[in-house]
Design an enzyme around this catalytic site. Sequence first.
Site, PDB file in Angstrom:
ATOM      1  N   ASP A  81       0.817  -1.217   0.000  1.00 44.18           N
ATOM      2  CA  ASP A  81       0.000   0.000   0.000  1.00 44.18           C
ATOM      3  C   ASP A  81       0.849   1.265   0.000  1.00 44.18           C
ATOM      4  O   ASP A  81       2.073   1.204   0.160  1.00 44.18           O
ATOM      5  CB  ASP A  81      -0.954  -0.006   1.211  1.00 44.18           C
ATOM      6  CG  ASP A  81      -0.256  -0.455   2.498  1.00 44.18           C
ATOM      7  OD1 ASP A  81       0.978  -0.360   2.584  1.00 44.18           O
ATOM      8  OD2 ASP A  81      -0.961  -0.911   3.422  1.00 44.18           O
ATOM      9  N   ASN A 117      -7.092  -3.589  14.632  1.00 43.64           N
ATOM     10  CA  ASN A 117      -8.488  -3.825  14.224  1.00 43.64           C
ATOM     11  C   ASN A 117      -8.600  -4.966  13.206  1.00 43.64           C
ATOM     12  O   ASN A 117      -9.645  -5.157  12.601  1.00 43.64           O
ATOM     13  CB  ASN A 117      -9.093  -2.539  13.667  1.00 43.64           C
ATOM     14  CG  ASN A 117      -8.369  -2.052  12.406  1.00 43.64           C
ATOM     15  OD1 ASN A 117      -7.471  -2.731  11.896  1.00 43.64           O
ATOM     16  ND2 ASN A 117      -8.763  -0.889  11.904  1.00 43.64           N
ATOM     17  N   HIS A 141      -6.918  -5.251  10.359  1.00 48.59           N
ATOM     18  CA  HIS A 141      -6.691  -4.926   8.937  1.00 48.59           C
ATOM     19  C   HIS A 141      -5.425  -5.607   8.417  1.00 48.59           C
ATOM     20  O   HIS A 141      -4.500  -5.882   9.171  1.00 48.59           O
ATOM     21  CB  HIS A 141      -6.689  -3.412   8.689  1.00 48.59           C
ATOM     22  CG  HIS A 141      -5.474  -2.671   9.139  1.00 48.59           C
ATOM     23  ND1 HIS A 141      -5.484  -1.323   9.420  1.00 48.59           N
ATOM     24  CD2 HIS A 141      -4.187  -3.057   9.354  1.00 48.59           C
ATOM     25  CE1 HIS A 141      -4.270  -0.942   9.764  1.00 48.59           C
ATOM     26  NE2 HIS A 141      -3.470  -1.968   9.752  1.00 48.59           N
ATOM     27  N   GLU A 191      -9.404  -2.057   5.753  1.00 51.03           N
ATOM     28  CA  GLU A 191      -9.985  -1.859   7.071  1.00 51.03           C
ATOM     29  C   GLU A 191     -11.227  -2.735   7.229  1.00 51.03           C
ATOM     30  O   GLU A 191     -11.761  -3.246   6.234  1.00 51.03           O
ATOM     31  CB  GLU A 191     -10.364  -0.379   7.239  1.00 51.03           C
ATOM     32  CG  GLU A 191      -9.190   0.589   7.082  1.00 51.03           C
ATOM     33  CD  GLU A 191      -8.274   0.631   8.305  1.00 51.03           C
ATOM     34  OE1 GLU A 191      -8.123  -0.387   9.007  1.00 51.03           O
ATOM     35  OE2 GLU A 191      -7.693   1.704   8.551  1.00 51.03           O
TER      36      GLU A 191
END
Length: 263
Positions: free
Chosen positions: A67, A136, A138, A143
């Site tokens: 990314d 979380n 990801h 996400e």
Amino acid sequence: MRIVILPDPTAVARFGADIFVQQIQKKPASVLGFATGSTPLAMYQQLINDCQSKKVSFKKVISFNLDEYLGLATTHQQSYRYFMNQHLFDHIDIDKNHTYIPRGDATDPAAACQDYENKIKEYDGIDIQLLGIGRNGHIGFNEPSSSLMSRTRVKTLTRATIEDNAHFFSADEYQPHMALTMGIGTILDAKKIILLATGKSKASAIKACVEGPLTAACPASALQLHQQATLILDEDAASELNDLEFYRHIERENLKLKEQMEK
Ligand code: PGA
């Protein structure tokens, strides 16, 4: 999923580096998927040492990063291009023309995402994709609520992710809230996946990834669908797993089997 539990982050880094070194020794022109964040840094240092001591050469390696922040030029100190140069590429013998990272500064980000997918295909896919995991759940910047079939695209970051990454930015520095990221479908296309996680702050995400349901609420749970995903964890990151003893038992049994076959 293969779950390897090791005593500490140093052992995690060494174990991960060995997988990459063996891959490159077997196939010098390997296509490797790299990740950014704090977790892979120790493993990159091991790879730098291995390259500098001539144990491995990255001359023919091709790499794709997961990314990049939207809106940052490749020269920006917070760009992932800058991060990869600083923490890995500048210290190994890789040809930087063969290191691909989504173009955060593209005038047409959607087209840049499609180009990225095409480029990965051109090289016949990724041999090993490295991943970290967010608190979380990801993977990359996928996400919670990301489609489990998603491809490279622009994503909005959660507040939690922005806060977790804030320590990389100085107080007066612009921190992007959007990114270009490989999709979960893109990641699952890799032939092998290696996820590294260390520290207590990752324990609940690891539990959701391994023992939770397959759900977009925990993007890393999609790894349950992959045939060759290995999680390399330190004791802290593994500490909330219910079936800890079973995972350790499997590793011991596999080791025994390997030793018997080598005799
Ligand atoms: P970290 O990030 O290694 O900095 O904890 C991991 C991730 O967000 O994928």
